[in-house]
Write an enzyme that holds these catalytic residues in place. Structure first.
Site, PDB file in Angstrom:
ATOM      1  N   SER A 175       0.858  -1.193   0.000  1.00  0.00           N
ATOM      2  CA  SER A 175       0.000   0.000   0.000  1.00  0.00           C
ATOM      3  C   SER A 175       0.894   1.244   0.000  1.00  0.00           C
ATOM      4  CB  SER A 175      -0.854  -0.019   1.271  1.00  0.00           C
ATOM      5  OG  SER A 175      -1.497   1.222   1.458  1.00  0.00           O
ATOM      6  N   TYR A 188      -1.887  -0.843  10.536  1.00  0.00           N
ATOM      7  CA  TYR A 188      -1.921  -1.087   9.085  1.00  0.00           C
ATOM      8  C   TYR A 188      -0.617  -0.615   8.443  1.00  0.00           C
ATOM      9  CZ  TYR A 188      -3.808  -1.128   4.296  1.00  0.00           C
ATOM     10  OH  TYR A 188      -4.033  -1.376   2.964  1.00  0.00           O
TER      11      TYR A 188
HETATM   12  N1  LIG Z   1      -8.795  -0.676  -0.750  1.00  0.00           N
HETATM   13  C1  LIG Z   1      -7.810   0.174  -0.589  1.00  0.00           C
HETATM   14  O1  LIG Z   1      -8.020   1.407  -0.443  1.00  0.00           O
HETATM   15  C2  LIG Z   1      -6.392  -0.301  -0.597  1.00  0.00           C
HETATM   16  C3  LIG Z   1      -5.356   0.637  -0.753  1.00  0.00           C
HETATM   17  C4  LIG Z   1      -4.047   0.181  -0.779  1.00  0.00           C
HETATM   18  C5  LIG Z   1      -3.761  -1.159  -0.635  1.00  0.00           C
HETATM   19  N2  LIG Z   1      -4.795  -2.036  -0.466  1.00  0.00           N
HETATM   20  C6  LIG Z   1      -4.462  -3.448  -0.286  1.00  0.00           C
HETATM   21  O2  LIG Z   1      -4.954  -4.168  -1.384  1.00  0.00           O
HETATM   22  C7  LIG Z   1      -5.282  -5.514  -0.966  1.00  0.00           C
HETATM   23  C8  LIG Z   1      -6.672  -5.867  -1.440  1.00  0.00           C
HETATM   24  O3  LIG Z   1      -7.579  -4.960  -0.820  1.00  0.00           O
HETATM   25  P1  LIG Z   1      -9.088  -4.791  -1.305  1.00  0.00           P
HETATM   26  O4  LIG Z   1      -9.347  -3.349  -1.374  1.00  0.00           O
HETATM   27  O5  LIG Z   1      -9.351  -5.658  -2.476  1.00  0.00           O
HETATM   28  O6  LIG Z   1      -9.812  -5.345  -0.002  1.00  0.00           O
HETATM   29  P2  LIG Z   1     -11.016  -6.378   0.151  1.00  0.00           P
HETATM   30  O7  LIG Z   1     -11.456  -6.254   1.570  1.00  0.00           O
HETATM   31  O8  LIG Z   1     -12.017  -6.191  -0.925  1.00  0.00           O
HETATM   32  O9  LIG Z   1     -10.325  -7.789  -0.078  1.00  0.00           O
HETATM   33  C9  LIG Z   1      -9.497  -8.393   0.880  1.00  0.00           C
HETATM   34  C10 LIG Z   1      -9.745  -9.890   0.855  1.00  0.00           C
HETATM   35  O10 LIG Z   1      -8.876 -10.488   1.830  1.00  0.00           O
HETATM   36  C11 LIG Z   1      -9.617 -11.490   2.502  1.00  0.00           C
HETATM   37  N3  LIG Z   1      -9.105 -11.744   3.841  1.00  0.00           N
HETATM   38  C12 LIG Z   1      -9.120 -10.909   4.908  1.00  0.00           C
HETATM   39  N4  LIG Z   1      -8.630 -11.518   5.990  1.00  0.00           N
HETATM   40  C13 LIG Z   1      -8.285 -12.765   5.611  1.00  0.00           C
HETATM   41  C14 LIG Z   1      -7.740 -13.885   6.295  1.00  0.00           C
HETATM   42  N5  LIG Z   1      -7.450 -13.855   7.602  1.00  0.00           N
HETATM   43  N6  LIG Z   1      -7.505 -15.005   5.575  1.00  0.00           N
HETATM   44  C15 LIG Z   1      -7.817 -15.083   4.268  1.00  0.00           C
HETATM   45  N7  LIG Z   1      -8.345 -14.058   3.577  1.00  0.00           N
HETATM   46  C16 LIG Z   1      -8.584 -12.915   4.240  1.00  0.00           C
HETATM   47  C17 LIG Z   1     -11.035 -10.928   2.592  1.00  0.00           C
HETATM   48  O11 LIG Z   1     -11.997 -11.939   2.846  1.00  0.00           O
HETATM   49  C18 LIG Z   1     -11.187 -10.266   1.246  1.00  0.00           C
HETATM   50  O12 LIG Z   1     -11.740 -11.146   0.296  1.00  0.00           O
HETATM   51  C19 LIG Z   1      -5.109  -5.537   0.549  1.00  0.00           C
HETATM   52  O13 LIG Z   1      -3.863  -6.078   0.879  1.00  0.00           O
HETATM   53  C20 LIG Z   1      -5.140  -4.070   0.936  1.00  0.00           C
HETATM   54  O14 LIG Z   1      -4.450  -3.818   2.127  1.00  0.00           O
HETATM   55  C21 LIG Z   1      -6.098  -1.644  -0.452  1.00  0.00           C
END
Ligand SMILES: NC(=O)c1ccc[n+]([C@@H]2O[C@H](COP(=O)([O-])OP(=O)(O)OC[C@H]3O[C@@H](n4cnc5c(N)ncnc54)[C@H](O)[C@@H]3O)[C@@H](O)[C@H]2O)c1
Length: 307
Positions: A175, A188
């Site tokens: 991120s 985070y």
């Molecule tokens: N959404 C944002 O603003 C953003 C910004 C920067 C980085 N990210 C990163 O991108 C990645 C994807 O994020 P996203 O926005 O698609 O989020 P999201 O919440 O849509 O998807 C995350 C997925 O991880 C799964 N997950 C969570 N805990 C888990 C566990 N203990 N075991 C197995 N699976 C688990 C969830 O069930 C979900 O399907 C993440 O690593 C997030 O930190 C997101």
């Protein structure tokens, strides 16, 4: 080799690599040669929603064979249906990535059922969105377990086969919060800084071993409109927009297929990163406050249901 001669060689090499990187950045992605991922086994963690789901469908359209990991069985099932509609096959596993033993057990099953993994996408992530003193210890621990430690265990499980074939790719979805700390994201940011350090070290370890056939890609986006960070706001959306998932996935797919080591989104984060290394901390903090970075989490609500 004489040190002066070595330095001269390094200077030429650095200039050459720099020019190559600039040219690569300027050439539109449709003109860049991309690696073939058809028939490659791609394991995506956190495949049950958001970026993980979209990446899985993109790989499926390119003919990859998908291995989908998520704690959310239903979400994972829905992604597997999308993968099949996109013309590929998916093996799904319900895995709790906060548990090392779960990860190793699932990895053994994948090796038996599907075989070696060619591309590992460490994407699953969680956020508490609470300030340090308001955040329960167990949640902070879990954030680090899912957002960082899980990368250790998945990589330890699948890297040895990549090393023996000198072929593979490990993608770390970190991120922008892994490069810049901000208020409201203590656990985070710490977990994502750790993931960034993991990727950088892994890249160097592989380089030192001469494993040129194994690539790494670090992904550092600003906020994305997937729901994970619902409620966040940005003061200057033209400069720091909330990103749309499809544009993020376009960049990630292009980065993987062109073996790009680091992807910051939006691109202005590259400039912020350079500045951060050059200006005094007091100046940096003043600018961060002006850009509203420390207020972005004030209205955070996150996902309605926690998993
Ligand atoms: N959404 C944002 O603003 C953003 C910004 C920067 C980085 N990210 C990163 O991108 C990645 C994807 O994020 P996203 O926005 O698609 O989020 P999201 O919440 O849509 O998807 C995350 C997925 O991880 C799964 N997950 C969570 N805990 C888990 C566990 N203990 N075991 C197995 N699976 C688990 C969830 O069930 C979900 O399907 C993440 O690593 C997030 O930190 C997101």
């Amino acid at each position: 080799m004489n040190v002066l001669l070595e330095l001269l060689v390094v200077i030429f090499k650095v200039i050459g690599l720099w020019l190559l990187a600039v040219i690569k950045a300027l050439v539109p992605s449709r003109f860049q040669s991309k690696k073939d991922v058809s028939d490659q086994v791609v394991l995506v963690t956190g495949a049950g929603s958001g970026i993980g789901r979209l990446l899985s469908v993109r790989f499926a359209r390119l003919g990859s064979r998908l291995v989908l990991w998520d704690i959310d069985e239903l979400g994972n099932q829905q992604t597997s249906e999308l993968v099949r509609s996109a013309g590929s096959e998916a093996s799904i596993y319900t895995v709790d990535l906060s548990k090392r033993t779960d990860i190793y057990r699932a990895a053994d099953r994948v090796k038996q059922d599907v075989g070696d993994v060619d591309i590992l996408v460490n994407n699953a992530g969680i956020v508490t969105g609470k300030k340090l003193l308001d955040c329960p210890d167990e949640l902070m621990q879990k954030t680090v377990d899912v957002n960082c430690c899980a990368h250790f265990w998945t990589t330890k499980a699948f890297l040895p086969a990549m090393i023996s074939r000198n072929h593979g790719h490990i993608v770390t979805v970190a991120s922008g919060a892994g490069l810049f700390g901000l208020s409201g994201l203590c656990d985070y940011c710490a977990s994502k800084f750790a993931a960034v350090g993991f990727d950088e070290t892994l890249r160097n370890e592989l380089g030192k071993q001469g494993k040129t056939g194994i690539h790494t890609t670090l992904v550092c986006p600003y906020y994305i409109n997937t729901g994970m960070f619902a409620g966040v706001h940005t003061r200057f959306p033209l400069l720091l927009p909330i990103l749309e998932p499809e544009e993020v996935v376009d960049r990630i797919m292009n980065g993987i297929q062109t073996n790009q080591a680091m992807l910051l989104m939006p691109r202005i984060l590259y400039l912020f990163l350079i500045l951060k290394g050059m200006i005094p901390v007091t100046v940096y903090d003043t600018l961060s406050n002006f850009f509203g970075v420390n207020d972005t989490m004030d209205a955070f609500v996150g996902r309605a249901k926690s998993k």
